[in-house]
Design a protein around this motif. Structure first.
Motif, PDB file in Angstrom:
ATOM      1  N   ARG A 169       3.690  -3.038 -23.071  1.00 36.79           N
ATOM      2  CA  ARG A 169       4.219  -1.722 -22.653  1.00 36.79           C
ATOM      3  C   ARG A 169       4.831  -1.595 -21.350  1.00 36.79           C
ATOM      4  N   GLY A 170       5.821  -0.723 -21.008  1.00 34.63           N
ATOM      5  CA  GLY A 170       6.247  -0.738 -19.823  1.00 34.63           C
ATOM      6  C   GLY A 170       6.891   0.656 -19.490  1.00 34.63           C
ATOM      7  N   SER A 171       7.377   0.854 -18.262  1.00 34.73           N
ATOM      8  CA  SER A 171       7.856   2.095 -17.753  1.00 34.73           C
ATOM      9  C   SER A 171       8.821   1.559 -16.873  1.00 34.73           C
TER      10      SER A 171
ATOM     11  N   SER B 236       7.854   1.001 -11.643  1.00 32.65           N
ATOM     12  CA  SER B 236       8.201   0.200 -13.006  1.00 32.65           C
ATOM     13  C   SER B 236       7.367  -0.761 -13.208  1.00 32.65           C
ATOM     14  N   PHE B 237       6.655  -0.923 -14.316  1.00 34.52           N
ATOM     15  CA  PHE B 237       5.781  -1.863 -14.462  1.00 34.52           C
ATOM     16  C   PHE B 237       6.038  -2.565 -16.090  1.00 34.52           C
ATOM     17  N   ILE B 238       5.504  -3.856 -16.275  1.00 33.21           N
ATOM     18  CA  ILE B 238       5.137  -4.333 -17.503  1.00 33.21           C
ATOM     19  C   ILE B 238       3.731  -4.607 -17.603  1.00 33.21           C
ATOM     20  N   ARG B 239       3.145  -4.268 -18.898  1.00 30.37           N
ATOM     21  CA  ARG B 239       1.524  -4.449 -18.813  1.00 30.37           C
ATOM     22  C   ARG B 239       1.427  -5.057 -20.094  1.00 30.37           C
TER      23      ARG B 239
ATOM     24  N   THR C 190       4.689  -5.882 -11.643  1.00 30.01           N
ATOM     25  CA  THR C 190       5.151  -4.936 -10.860  1.00 30.01           C
ATOM     26  C   THR C 190       5.586  -4.992  -9.308  1.00 30.01           C
TER      27      THR C 190
END
Length: 986
Positions: free
Chosen positions: A856-858, A908-911, A944
């Motif tokens: 998931r990410g933002s 912003s990130f992807i996890r 990130t």
């Protein structure tokens, strides 16, 4: 006498309601011809039924001509009319998009294919796995339009949840939680976040999580009501969305015992790069400063962080006969956190009993849950004063690295007056919190005659929070007071009575499901806090406050509010093509002014299943439905007693003749016009399924506007009260949500199912004015860490989104000084709101193996790195350590700390949030009906550009218990964990 009358009445009534009993047998298989075990077989409209055995066979006693309903997780439910025939065989079809799934909505259930509003449902088989810090994390990344982020990595910590964006500026934006039909208070226990010591805020400020006493293993499904059509049935509490939680119930059949057990280990996700002891010595020497060098090389972050261990056990038993089914469960969890001195324990007990009488015309549903959590909380304060020795995290970053942990006598090294040894917090500052919560409800339904029934629901909740805190005399923070203790007790309880009349009828192509109801709910919230200091010995702690020489303060409170409601809803279906829903609720709340205690919240929605029309010939499209809804909901979470004039006693008073005289002053003035924040929302949606439902999804567009925002406006001086709560201004959220699920591969030995969801939301403040008050902006998120003290990081501005960062725009460094655009005049420098959030879930199966993972990410959200803003200046030296980046920044050692866009970073990130690998041991031929082992990893990967530890954080810096968006300041770090376990059913 009453028992004799009832027996006589039953003896007369039962023959009229009885029919000839018949044993029906049958078999359930899947599309490949394999038998399906544990399929639920229920007599339609009742709780009477059984389950299939290992060979897919079942036997059930029924009354004559009966319709049987077959349901099994991951398969389309089926119905068969027995018509007096036996055996009854059926084939269930698996599907990624089960349109016939029955999901729980407000005050009832609906088939997924019949929904006209924006509703998302997640069953327990699709929950995130592993050592979840809170039940909310079980659906994190799974639901469009729902942004769930942990406020910190603390076990049992709170979450920030926004459904389609925030609607309120200063009041609660949390959704309403409804557990088995009982709405619970989401703000109860928030007061525990405000234990203030004698001078600074030392103890943890994070509020309790309202769901922490609920065991995730007991949850059957979670339904999120997002638009006004779905949420309006909850009226004044539905503006922020509604999360409906349904717990597991028993299924008729032989008793089954299920045991889940797991154990795991975790480590801190990351640490900040501060100067090592050698670098510290060298930089101080370079600057020509003096140093108190004790000759050690101590990594203080390494000293307070550790490998955490956890264990979790859940035992459940279920079963029953034709009339009574049951499920009872016990749960226990124990987590040693990644910070020394921080531990968390959870115990839960639940029992659900369903009983039917009078040939299933009368049913009873009893659900009782008791949970307790106990936590030893590390003093990770991140509010005002944290830089003056009150935060364990802060001290680990700034404490002199040339000092050892203890001196030769075994005592902790400190640097008076403000630098407190970070390790000393673990055993010299104690903070223990116990939370007990009971939730129970009894629901009974009587079928008056077909198609009319009546339901009565009684609910009761009771929460007790006991928090005991102590600062040792030996600790630098407690030396001046001779030991300091605080004892806090909070209790909140609620009573619920609801009566619902239901009409459900089908004739020809027409179908109506209508309800009309009455609800009464009463809330009480009480508490007391006692603070004392000056103890002869640390042994007294909080056990004997009478041993203290000084009582620093005593405060108590009690508040209550009442909500009375009338509501109705009508669902109409024509030929499964035209679907119409109308809802209205009228709420009366004691929280509001005399002229506005009652409010009406209507909504309407319509859907058209185009794929059912004769002209629709597209064979590749299995289902196509368009829908539209509009309605209004409210937000009554403003606290109690805010509409009336109140008086309060001061804790100090005046000294007259050597005696203290208590004074009573006004706290607030009455506002008889105070009313609900009201949200009007439009939703346009499309539901589709392609290729025989192998690919399915939904697309929604929404536009919601919240008016009558509750703000505290200034009161003209001179007056004893400086502000007053009033309805001022409005805010808007617009967005698009997309969710797509596909069975990409569906072979005998191998399958791949994936879901991708993405949510775009645009938030904007429309106004901060009304007819009597005109406002331009509101300052929030006060700056800490001796960085531009007296200023605020965020500004609420008309025309801009919530979470707007406001300050000077950094342009560079010249001659060792920071430079700013526009001569340092404040301007917009960022926004904490993401442009979009997304989640990507994949499930692979190969024979007995299963692999499930969630990314998931933002994207587009900014984060204010307040920790770096405090520690990236050489002016900290020599008293405090600094980030390694301070040495190479080019800024002079005497330059002051300044808040600017320099510290606003892209968050912003992807996890890789969750990964689970499991194996089915295949022991069905033994007394064990199923057995599975699994390996789960959480927070395994973070991508990130953010320079801090983690951009997904909402650190509490305001001292109110409610965290502003996108501020990172001394947060409790998140853990990276791995766990192994097994699941076995007997």
């Amino acid at each position: 006498m009453k028992r004799m009358i009832f027996a006589a009445f039953a003896a007369l009534l039962l023959p009229l309601l009885s029919f000839a009993q018949q044993n029906i047998t049958g078999k359930v298989i899947d599309e490949k011809g394999d038998p399906l075990e544990s399929v639920s077989v229920l007599v339609k409209g009742t709780t009477r039924g059984t389950q299939t055995d290992k060979s897919g066979n079942f036997t059930l006693s029924v009354n004559g001509n009966t319709t049987l309903v077959f349901s099994f997780t991951g398969y389309i439910s089926g119905e068969v009319n027995t018509d007096g025939k036996t055996p009854v065989n059926i084939t269930l079809q698996s599907t990624a998009n089960n349109l016939n799934n029955v999901i729980v909505v407000g005050y009832g259930t609906q088939k997924q294919k019949d929904l006209t509003g924006a509703v998302s449902a997640i069953s327990n088989k699709d929950f995130n796995q592993g050592q979840l810090l809170s039940p909310q994390q079980s659906i994190q990344g799974k639901v469009t339009g729902v942004n769930i982020s942990q406020n910190s990595g603390k076990p049992g910590g709170s979450n920030t949840i926004r459904i389609r964006g925030g609607t309120s500026l200063t009041q609660s934006n949390d959704p309403l939680y409804v557990i088995d039909g009982v709405p619970i208070s989401s703000d109860a226990g928030v007061g525990q976040a405000n234990i203030n010591s004698y001078s600074t805020n030392i103890f943890d400020m994070e509020p309790t999580n309202p769901l922490m006493t609920l065991n995730p293993d007991d949850i059957e499904s979670v339904t999120v009501l997002k638009d006004a059509s779905a949420a309006a049935i909850y009226g004044s509490r539905g503006a922020n969305g509604v999360i409906v939680i349904t717990t597991k119930r028993g299924i008729a059949g032989d008793p089954k015992v299920t045991l889940d057990a797991s154990a795991g280990a975790s480590n801190v996700e990351g640490t900040l790069d501060v100067l090592s002891a050698d670098q510290y010595r060298q930089e101080i020497k370079t600057l020509g400063l003096s140093i108190d060098d004790k000759g050690a090389n101590t990594d203080w972050q390494d000293e307070i962080y550790r490998t955490g261990y956890s264990q979790d056990y859940n035992l459940a038993m279920s079963g029953g006969g034709n009339k009574t089914t049951y499920r009872a469960s016990l749960g226990y969890g124990d987590e040693q956190s990644i910070i020394i001195g921080s531990d968390f324990k959870r115990t839960n007990a639940r029992i659900n009993i369903n009983h039917s009488e009078l040939n299933d015309r009368l049913t009873f549903d009893l659900r009782v849950n008791y949970g307790q959590t106990f936590s030893s909380q590390a003093p990770v304060s991140n509010t005002v004063g944290s830089e003056f020795g009150s935060s364990m995290n802060y001290e680990a970053l700034v404490f002199n690295p040339t000092y050892p942990v203890r001196d030769t006598a075994g005592n902790y090294y400190n640097v008076p007056p403000y630098r407190v040894n970070p390790v000393s917090f673990s055993d010299q500052i104690l903070d223990q919190l116990t939370n007990n919560r009971f939730i129970g409800n009894l629901s009974t339904t009587f079928k008056i005659f077909q198609p009319l029934s009546i339901n009565v629901n009684l609910g009761y909740t009771d929460q007790n929070i006991n928090r005991n805190s102590y600062i040792s005399k030996a600790n630098l923070l407690g030396e001046g007071t001779g030991g300091y203790a605080s004892v806090q007790k909070l209790e909140d309880y609620s009573k619920l009575l609801e009566t619902v009349l239901r009409y459900n009828n089908h004739w020809g192509n027409h179908s109506i499901d209508a309800i009309g109801g009455y609800s009464w709910q009463y809330f009480v919230n009480t508490g007391d806090l006692t603070q004392a200091s000056g103890f002869l010995s640390d042994a007294f702690k909080w056990y004997s406050l009478q041993a203290a020489s000084t009582i620093n303060g005593i405060s108590t409170f009690q508040q209550s509010n009442k909500l009375i409601s009338f509501y109705g809803r009508v669902n109409y279906s024509y030929a499964d093509r035209i679907l119409v829903t109308g809802t209205v609720r009228r709420d009366g709340s004691s929280r509001f002014g005399e002229g506005n205690k009652w409010g009406t919240f209507p909504s309407g929605s319509v859907a058209w299943r185009i794929s059912k029309e004769n002209f629709f010939k597209a064979k590749t499209i299995s289902d196509l439905k368009v829908r539209a809804s509009y309605g209004t909901t409210g937000n009554q979470e403003i606290g109690d007693l805010n509409s009336i004039q109140t008086l309060g006693a001061t804790t100090s008073g005046y000294i007259v003749g050597g005696q203290r005289i208590t004074t009573v002053l006004p706290q607030q003035y009455a506002n008889p016009n105070l009313k609900w924040e009201q949200t009007a929302q439009l939703d346009l949606g499309v539901d589709f399924a392609l290729f025989n439902s192998r690919l399915s999804g939904t697309v929604d567009y929404y536009d919601k506007k919240t008016s009558d925002l509750l703000l505290r406006i200034p009161v003209p001086s001179p007056t004893a009260v400086s502000t007053q709560l009033a309805n001022v201004g409005s805010v808007q959220n617009k967005g698009i949500e997309i969710s797509v699920t596909g069975r990409i591969i569906n072979k005998t030995d191998f399958s791949w199912t994936a879901n991708f969801n993405i949510s775009f939301n645009k938030n904007k403040v429309l106004s901060l004015s009304n007819d009597q008050f005109s406002g331009n902006n509101i300052q929030i998120a006060p700056l800490q860490g001796t960085v531009s003290l007296g200023k605020y990081a965020q500004l609420i501005i008309p025309g801009q989104p919530l979470g707007t960062f406001w300050g000077p725009k950094f342009t560079g460094i010249k001659d060792g000084e920071e430079t700013f655009a526009y001569n340092g005049v404040d301007t917009i420098i960022g926004c904490a709101q993401p442009k979009y959030i997304w989640g990507f879930t994949n499930t692979f199966t190969y024979r007995k193996w299963m692999l499930n993972f969630l990314f998931r990410g933002s994207v587009g959200n900014d984060v204010f790195n307040l920790t770096a803003a405090n520690m990236a200046y050489l002016s900290n030296l020599p008293g405090k350590n600094v980030l390694a980046s301070a040495v190479t920044s080019g800024i002079n050692a005497d330059a002051p700390k300044q808040y600017s866009s320099r510290w606003i970073e892209n968050g912003s990130f992807i996890r890789l949030d969750n990964l689970t690998l499991s194996y089915d041991l295949g022991l069905k031929k033994s007394f064990i009906s199923s057995a599975r082992v699994f390996l789960t990893g959480q927070n395994l990967l973070l991508i990130t550009n953010y320079s801090g530890i983690d951009p997904e954080v909402n650190a509490e810096v305001s001292g109110t218990g409610t965290a502003p968006l996108g501020v990172d300041y001394l947060s409790y770090p998140r853990a990276r964990s791995v766990s192994v376990g097994f699941n076995v059913t007997f």
